[in-house]
Design an enzyme around this catalytic site. Structure first.
Site, PDB file in Angstrom:
ATOM      1  N   PRO A  77       0.829  -1.208   0.000  1.00 60.74           N
ATOM      2  CA  PRO A  77       0.000   0.000   0.000  1.00 60.74           C
ATOM      3  C   PRO A  77       0.865   1.260   0.000  1.00 60.74           C
ATOM      4  O   PRO A  77       1.737   1.427   0.850  1.00 60.74           O
ATOM      5  CB  PRO A  77      -0.792  -0.123   1.303  1.00 60.74           C
ATOM      6  N   THR A 156      -2.075  -1.421   9.581  1.00 66.28           N
ATOM      7  CA  THR A 156      -0.796  -0.746   9.790  1.00 66.28           C
ATOM      8  C   THR A 156      -0.669  -0.353  11.254  1.00 66.28           C
ATOM      9  O   THR A 156      -1.528   0.339  11.801  1.00 66.28           O
ATOM     10  CB  THR A 156      -0.689   0.490   8.890  1.00 66.28           C
ATOM     11  N   HIS A 253       7.880   0.628   7.115  1.00 65.03           N
ATOM     12  CA  HIS A 253       7.186   1.720   6.431  1.00 65.03           C
ATOM     13  C   HIS A 253       8.083   2.382   5.378  1.00 65.03           C
ATOM     14  O   HIS A 253       8.037   3.595   5.168  1.00 65.03           O
ATOM     15  CB  HIS A 253       6.702   2.762   7.438  1.00 65.03           C
TER      16      HIS A 253
END
Length: 358
Positions: A77, A156, A253
């Site tokens: 994503p 997340t 991330h």
């Protein structure tokens, strides 16, 4: 322009995207040590190939959460694909569908989840989400993706606050008037008009107080598998298993949150060892070649996911560019796999790996 490897797409994107957009996509936290180490860590790993193994036939297929994909690379994503290509996430979804691989669509996208499904109705999709301070907002997202046929939720967990990304702060990027964060239409008084930089309404709504109890809450409102994204330690991996989630994405991330944290490939082994095969373990961050994919699988990842290279592909030629990125990785992975003496993914194991002493 012939594109031979993923760094060719990176060079093209840097030259053709606006500086603001490039800085937003490429930025890491603080001094970008972790962002850069995600790549460098693969260079510290050597392969131990076997020979005379009859690799005249090979098969790159694998499964994730019981669904077959064509090769062990999915799409991570990432936010705001419309900054790279006018069709945004619709183009990304079609490319993933064409390659029969998993696309994790972002909460923060320019196309709505409904538009992504309409563009690629047969695609295999998971949905990346946050738990918001307003639980009904999170619950509405769950209801929407369930109705649309998404196959898993990717929670997340490494962004209770927004990492300090210096380039984004220096070059605060506003979305052009025709773009917005469509998934949030009607959920806030004003539409999204900017990307961080400054935190806008939907980012501020992310709840920094969440704990493992909130994972239980999420499980109570859905039957979809839950994948935890953002784990880097065996301690958290063990807790994930204890709390009955279905998978882990080892992720920092993209080096955009805590600078100085582990490169994901360096964190992978202890997490795989802690999990002991009870749930599936995936990885993102730093994948640039087929041999990177091979190394991650040899260390225990079931599948890897790529983020920035997809954005580079979009900047190059939209859906066609993303397809080219995926095709290059698939071809490189097949070649690395067979040159190492493996005919399929089940033959890939830690015997292939030696860590450099340098």
């Amino acid at each position: 322009m012939a594109m031979v490897c993923l760094t060719d797409f990176e060079k093209y994107a840097k030259e053709h995207l606006s500086k603001d957009t490039w800085d937003y996509y490429s930025s890491g936290a603080d001094e970008c040590y972790t962002r850069d180490d995600n790549l460098l860590a693969y260079k510290r790993i050597r392969l131990r190939p076997r020979v005379l193994q009859d690799v005249s036939e090979s098969d790159t297929r694998t499964t994730v959460q019981g669904t077959e994909i064509s090769f062990p690379v999915g799409i991570s994503p990432t936010a705001y694909h419309g900054l790279a290509w006018h069709e945004g996430e619709k183009a990304t979804g079609r490319a993933a569908e064409a390659f029969n691989t998993c696309y994790i669509s972002s909460n923060f996208s320019n196309c709505s989840i409904e538009e992504i499904v309409a563009a690629a109705p047969d695609g295999f999709r998971w949905f990346q989400m946050h738990i918001f301070q307003f639980r009904d907002l999170s619950e509405k997202f769950v209801q929407r993706v369930e109705a649309l046929g998404y196959k898993a939720l990717v929670l997340t967990v490494d962004m209770p606050y927004f990492g300090k990304r210096r380039d984004s702060l220096l070059n605060y990027t506003k979305l052009p008037p025709h773009l917005r964060s469509k998934n949030f239409d009607g959920m806030f008084p004003k539409p999204e008009t900017a990307v961080p930089g400054k935190q806008v309404t939907s980012y501020r709504a992310i709840d920094p107080s969440i704990t493992w109890k909130d994972v239980h809450w999420l499980q109570s409102i859905t039957c979809l598998p839950i994948i935890i994204k953002g784990i880097l330690t065996k301690e958290d991996a063990e807790l994930a298993v204890e709390h009955c989630v279905q998978g882990i994405i080892v992720s920092n991330h993209g080096g955009r949150q805590l600078d100085g944290s582990l490169a994901t490939i360096d964190a992978l082994t202890e997490i795989v060892d802690a999990v002991k095969g009870r749930i599936e373990v995936y990885l993102d961050g730093g994948i640039r070649t087929g041999s990177d994919v091979l190394k991650a699988l040899a260390l225990g990842a079931k599948c890897v996911f790529i983020g920035r290279p997809v954005l580079w592909g979009l900047a190059y030629k939209g859906e066609e560019g993303v397809r080219e990125v995926l095709q290059i990785l698939k071809d490189e992975f097949r070649l690395a796999m067979t040159l190492s003496g493996c005919r399929n993914v089940t033959e890939i194991n830690r015997n292939l790996i030696q860590f450099s002493k340098l």
